[in-house]
Design a protein around this motif. Structure first.
Motif, PDB file in Angstrom:
ATOM      1  N   LEU A 105       0.828  -1.195   0.000  1.00  0.00           N
ATOM      2  CA  LEU A 105       0.000   0.000   0.000  1.00  0.00           C
ATOM      3  C   LEU A 105       0.870   1.257   0.000  1.00  0.00           C
ATOM      4  CD1 LEU A 105      -2.966   1.091   0.320  1.00  0.00           C
ATOM      5  CD2 LEU A 105      -2.514   1.142   2.795  1.00  0.00           C
ATOM      6  N   ARG A 106       0.614   2.166  -0.934  1.00  0.00           N
ATOM      7  CA  ARG A 106       1.284   3.466  -0.930  1.00  0.00           C
ATOM      8  C   ARG A 106       0.471   4.406  -0.054  1.00  0.00           C
ATOM      9  NH1 ARG A 106       3.141   6.238  -6.468  1.00  0.00           N
ATOM     10  NH2 ARG A 106       4.953   4.915  -6.040  1.00  0.00           N
ATOM     11  N   ILE A 107       1.155   5.127   0.851  1.00  0.00           N
ATOM     12  CA  ILE A 107       0.462   5.954   1.832  1.00  0.00           C
ATOM     13  C   ILE A 107       0.973   7.390   1.749  1.00  0.00           C
ATOM     14  CG2 ILE A 107       0.002   6.348   4.285  1.00  0.00           C
ATOM     15  CD1 ILE A 107       0.378   3.328   4.710  1.00  0.00           C
ATOM     16  N   GLY A 108       0.024   8.333   1.647  1.00  0.00           N
ATOM     17  CA  GLY A 108       0.364   9.752   1.636  1.00  0.00           C
ATOM     18  C   GLY A 108      -0.408  10.511   2.698  1.00  0.00           C
ATOM     19  N   PHE A 109       0.199  11.557   3.220  1.00  0.00           N
ATOM     20  CA  PHE A 109      -0.438  12.422   4.213  1.00  0.00           C
ATOM     21  C   PHE A 109      -0.709  13.789   3.586  1.00  0.00           C
ATOM     22  CE2 PHE A 109       0.424  10.883   8.808  1.00  0.00           C
ATOM     23  CZ  PHE A 109       0.159   9.570   8.461  1.00  0.00           C
ATOM     24  N   VAL A 110      -1.878  14.354   3.908  1.00  0.00           N
ATOM     25  CA  VAL A 110      -2.224  15.707   3.481  1.00  0.00           C
ATOM     26  C   VAL A 110      -2.675  16.497   4.702  1.00  0.00           C
ATOM     27  CG1 VAL A 110      -2.884  14.970   1.154  1.00  0.00           C
ATOM     28  CG2 VAL A 110      -4.634  15.083   2.949  1.00  0.00           C
ATOM     29  N   GLY A 111      -2.650  17.821   4.572  1.00  0.00           N
ATOM     30  CA  GLY A 111      -3.070  18.694   5.661  1.00  0.00           C
ATOM     31  C   GLY A 111      -2.017  19.733   5.950  1.00  0.00           C
ATOM     32  N   ALA A 112      -2.393  20.733   6.732  1.00  0.00           N
ATOM     33  CA  ALA A 112      -1.509  21.866   6.988  1.00  0.00           C
ATOM     34  C   ALA A 112      -0.233  21.450   7.701  1.00  0.00           C
ATOM     35  CB  ALA A 112      -2.253  22.924   7.810  1.00  0.00           C
ATOM     36  N   HIS A 113      -0.301  20.474   8.594  1.00  0.00           N
ATOM     37  CA  HIS A 113       0.875  20.084   9.366  1.00  0.00           C
ATOM     38  C   HIS A 113       2.000  19.603   8.458  1.00  0.00           C
ATOM     39  CE1 HIS A 113       3.167  18.621  12.814  1.00  0.00           C
ATOM     40  NE2 HIS A 113       3.360  17.504  12.133  1.00  0.00           N
ATOM     41  N   ALA A 382      -5.430  29.914  22.812  1.00  0.00           N
ATOM     42  CA  ALA A 382      -4.537  30.280  21.715  1.00  0.00           C
ATOM     43  C   ALA A 382      -3.668  29.081  21.349  1.00  0.00           C
ATOM     44  CB  ALA A 382      -3.664  31.459  22.124  1.00  0.00           C
ATOM     45  N   ALA A 383      -3.702  28.706  20.075  1.00  0.00           N
ATOM     46  CA  ALA A 383      -2.996  27.509  19.606  1.00  0.00           C
ATOM     47  C   ALA A 383      -1.974  27.903  18.547  1.00  0.00           C
ATOM     48  CB  ALA A 383      -3.990  26.497  19.040  1.00  0.00           C
ATOM     49  N   PRO A 384      -0.687  27.881  18.883  1.00  0.00           N
ATOM     50  CA  PRO A 384       0.345  28.254  17.908  1.00  0.00           C
ATOM     51  C   PRO A 384       0.689  27.086  16.984  1.00  0.00           C
ATOM     52  CG  PRO A 384       1.362  27.782  20.021  1.00  0.00           C
ATOM     53  CD  PRO A 384      -0.127  27.614  20.222  1.00  0.00           C
ATOM     54  N   TYR A 385      -0.035  26.978  15.887  1.00  0.00           N
ATOM     55  CA  TYR A 385       0.208  25.900  14.928  1.00  0.00           C
ATOM     56  C   TYR A 385       1.475  26.182  14.122  1.00  0.00           C
ATOM     57  CZ  TYR A 385      -4.395  23.791  15.636  1.00  0.00           C
ATOM     58  OH  TYR A 385      -5.490  23.169  16.175  1.00  0.00           O
ATOM     59  N   PRO A 386       2.310  25.163  13.888  1.00  0.00           N
ATOM     60  CA  PRO A 386       3.466  25.352  13.003  1.00  0.00           C
ATOM     61  C   PRO A 386       3.025  25.904  11.648  1.00  0.00           C
ATOM     62  CG  PRO A 386       3.618  23.239  14.126  1.00  0.00           C
ATOM     63  CD  PRO A 386       2.253  23.796  14.443  1.00  0.00           C
ATOM     64  N   GLY A 387       3.790  26.854  11.152  1.00  0.00           N
ATOM     65  CA  GLY A 387       3.451  27.481   9.878  1.00  0.00           C
ATOM     66  C   GLY A 387       2.766  28.815  10.027  1.00  0.00           C
ATOM     67  N   THR A 388       2.376  29.172  11.252  1.00  0.00           N
ATOM     68  CA  THR A 388       1.693  30.443  11.470  1.00  0.00           C
ATOM     69  C   THR A 388       2.656  31.481  12.052  1.00  0.00           C
ATOM     70  OG1 THR A 388       0.998  29.888  13.734  1.00  0.00           O
ATOM     71  CG2 THR A 388      -0.482  29.257  11.927  1.00  0.00           C
ATOM     72  N   ALA A 389       2.308  32.746  11.865  1.00  0.00           N
ATOM     73  CA  ALA A 389       3.103  33.821  12.447  1.00  0.00           C
ATOM     74  C   ALA A 389       3.087  33.746  13.972  1.00  0.00           C
ATOM     75  CB  ALA A 389       2.564  35.170  11.969  1.00  0.00           C
ATOM     76  N   LEU A 390       1.967  33.293  14.551  1.00  0.00           N
ATOM     77  CA  LEU A 390       1.897  33.154  16.000  1.00  0.00           C
ATOM     78  C   LEU A 390       2.920  32.132  16.494  1.00  0.00           C
ATOM     79  CD1 LEU A 390       0.614  33.720  18.738  1.00  0.00           C
ATOM     80  CD2 LEU A 390      -1.136  32.002  18.201  1.00  0.00           C
ATOM     81  N   TYR A 391       3.087  31.040  15.782  1.00  0.00           N
ATOM     82  CA  TYR A 391       4.057  30.009  16.169  1.00  0.00           C
ATOM     83  C   TYR A 391       5.471  30.571  16.134  1.00  0.00           C
ATOM     84  CZ  TYR A 391       6.598  25.557  16.134  1.00  0.00           C
ATOM     85  OH  TYR A 391       7.447  24.519  16.419  1.00  0.00           O
ATOM     86  N   ARG A 392       5.789  31.290  15.069  1.00  0.00           N
ATOM     87  CA  ARG A 392       7.135  31.859  14.960  1.00  0.00           C
ATOM     88  C   ARG A 392       7.383  32.880  16.069  1.00  0.00           C
ATOM     89  NH1 ARG A 392       5.427  31.544   9.569  1.00  0.00           N
ATOM     90  NH2 ARG A 392       4.838  33.758   9.490  1.00  0.00           N
ATOM     91  N   GLU A 393       6.388  33.701  16.350  1.00  0.00           N
ATOM     92  CA  GLU A 393       6.536  34.696  17.409  1.00  0.00           C
ATOM     93  C   GLU A 393       6.723  34.021  18.761  1.00  0.00           C
ATOM     94  OE1 GLU A 393       4.270  38.767  18.981  1.00  0.00           O
ATOM     95  OE2 GLU A 393       3.145  37.257  17.844  1.00  0.00           O
TER      96      GLU A 393
END
Length: 480
Positions: A105-113, A382-393
């Motif tokens: 089975l070939r497996i791929g992941f999608v989504g913002a993370h 407040a949730a600092p998701y990777p990829g957001t300006a909040l996370y970097r700050e």
């Protein structure tokens, strides 16, 4: 099962996770909620509509376990899993179980993370063959057609030697009408009665009429990672045609929700869609910014609008400025008065713990919510998701006091702490906020009157109340 003539046999999977985990809420709130809720897996349904013979399995609302989905592995050649930062570790376990069941089975992941942490995601497990960055609809279509991964734009992948590779980025979709309807996939693979949001009529259906958001909110995930900060829209005719089809597919549905980040970013288009929906006699709701003018609100209300989901976030103008919300409190108050005068229901969302939060701003936000008095509220941390300006700050300023955005049970945790305000105090503010808003005589009377008028509302509110009391009890145990 033989090979599909148009490509690989493909499973689109929203993996099993914590009990009641609403990972379909892709933008800000991938967690268990105060009350049991499930959004549609629209981001998976869209590429599923592009792949003939595919199947979409949404494990959480269907109550499916790892054992249930593991058995599917041998029926497919390609599995596409939607993941998120809070659920990634668990989703990797699901991928490894599928691979153990079917080594081919070939497996791929999608989504913002995985869109923003491609190499780390691939390195997490050899069960992950590829991840997508940017919009992944046509990327997945090409993979499912059997094209070599190195020839498909928008991928990070593991090659035959086990080395991590990346292809050229895929440009954003400009002609949104090239995307097929999702309601056909909903009708084929999902049970609409399993999707429930407390402030929407049940059963409901949600879909997107466009992607991206013009606002620059530092905490908002999808515009900064996948959707972009331009509002790219489907034509009015395309939207209306899908709603007409949905009405034929789902005669039991009572409400349609447009899940665009900010449906009101294009006011003339919103008004035209509303007028067309009015001619269809459709009840509908949408996300909106707290700055829609009265004239537009009236057009929307006169043509079937029932509810607006509005991100107020804070009652402190300084905090709104810190996160680039682009809203003035006086304008938000005026907007809310206009909506109330027109009979539009508002579900207001607020966030505790954004940069600049203090004990005083927490109090100001609670008082602001009591003043404008939306019909219902949702209070998040407040949730600092990777990829957001909040996370970097947060990284730069040392505000991250914990790693995981959810606890072992899938409930959102407070991870940001400030020298003047610790994360435990921010965490405790949620219960205070909910209690002061809902346990007022005025609000209790309003909810009671609503339940008396409508038995369906009565059943729903009693269920929500039990869930909410369990939520408060759980919060209290965690705090102590």
């Amino acid at each position: 099962m033989g090979r599909m003539p148009d490509g690989m046999r493909t499973l689109f999977l929203h993996p099993p996770s914590f009990d009641g985990y609403d990972g379909g809420a892709g933008s800000r709130y991938q967690a268990r909620r105060e009350v049991r809720s499930f959004w549609y897996p629209t981001w998976l349904a869209q590429p599923a509509a592009l792949v003939p013979g595919s199947r979409l399995v949404d494990a959480p609302p269907d109550g499916l376990t790892l054992d249930d989905v593991r058995r599917l592995a041998r029926q497919y050649e390609l599995a596409v899993l939607h993941t998120s930062t809070p659920s990634f570790v668990q989703d990797v376990r699901v991928a490894e179980a599928l691979r153990a069941e079917n080594p081919a089975l070939r497996i791929g992941f999608v989504g913002a993370h995985v869109a923003v942490q491609r190499e780390r995601a691939l390195a997490a497990s050899e069960a992950i063959d590829f991840v997508c960055h940017g919009e992944f609809d046509f990327t997945i279509q090409e993979v499912a057609e059997g094209r070599p991964l190195g020839e498909v734009r928008g991928l990070g992948y593991r090659d035959g030697a086990g080395l991590l590779r990346a292809t050229r980025p895929r440009p954003p979709i400009e002609n949104m009408d090239t995307l097929p309807f999702v309601v056909d996939v909903y009708a084929r693979d999902l049970t609409v009665e399993n999707y429930y949001i407390g402030y929407l009529l049940h059963p409901y259906v949600s879909l997107y009429t466009g992607r991206g958001c013009r606002s620059k909110c530092t905490f908002c995930l999808w515009p900064q990672t996948v959707g972009g900060q331009r509002y790219r829209t489907r034509s009015v005719d395309h939207v209306i045609e899908e709603i007409a089809l949905a009405r034929r597919r789902f005669p039991q549905v009572k409400e349609y929700f447009f899940d665009d980040d900010t449906f009101t970013d294009d006011l003339p288009r919103a008004e035209e869609i509303a007028r067309r929906l009015g001619r269809l006699g459709v009840t509908w709701s949408c996300n909106a910014k707290a700055d829609v003018p009265y004239a537009t609100l009236r057009v929307l209300k006169d043509n079937g609008l029932r509810l607006l989901l509005v991100g107020y976030e804070s009652g402190s103008q300084a905090i709104l400025n810190n996160v680039r919300k682009g809203i003035r409190l006086d304008r938000a108050r005026e907007f809310t008065r206009h909506a109330r005068a027109l009979g539009i229901t508002i579900h207001g969302t607020f966030i505790m713990g954004l940069p600049g939060e203090t004990r005083e701003t927490i109090e100001a936000t609670i008082k602001f919510a009591l003043e404008i008095d939306p019909h219902t509220i949702q209070v998040s941390l407040a949730a600092p998701y990777p990829g957001t300006a909040l996370y970097r700050e947060a990284q730069e300023r040392g505000w991250l006091e914990a790693e995981s955005l959810v606890d072992a049970g899938g409930v959102q945790t407070s991870v940001l702490g400030y020298p003047h305000l610790g994360r435990t105090e921010i965490f405790a503010s949620l219960e205070q906020f909910y209690r002061r808003f809902y346990f007022r005589p005025r609000k209790i009377f309003a909810i009671g009157a609503e339940m008396i008028r409508d038995r369906a509302v009565l059943r729903r509110r009693l269920g929500e109340g039990a869930d909410f009391l369990r939520f408060l009890a759980r919060r209290r145990r965690e705090r102590h």
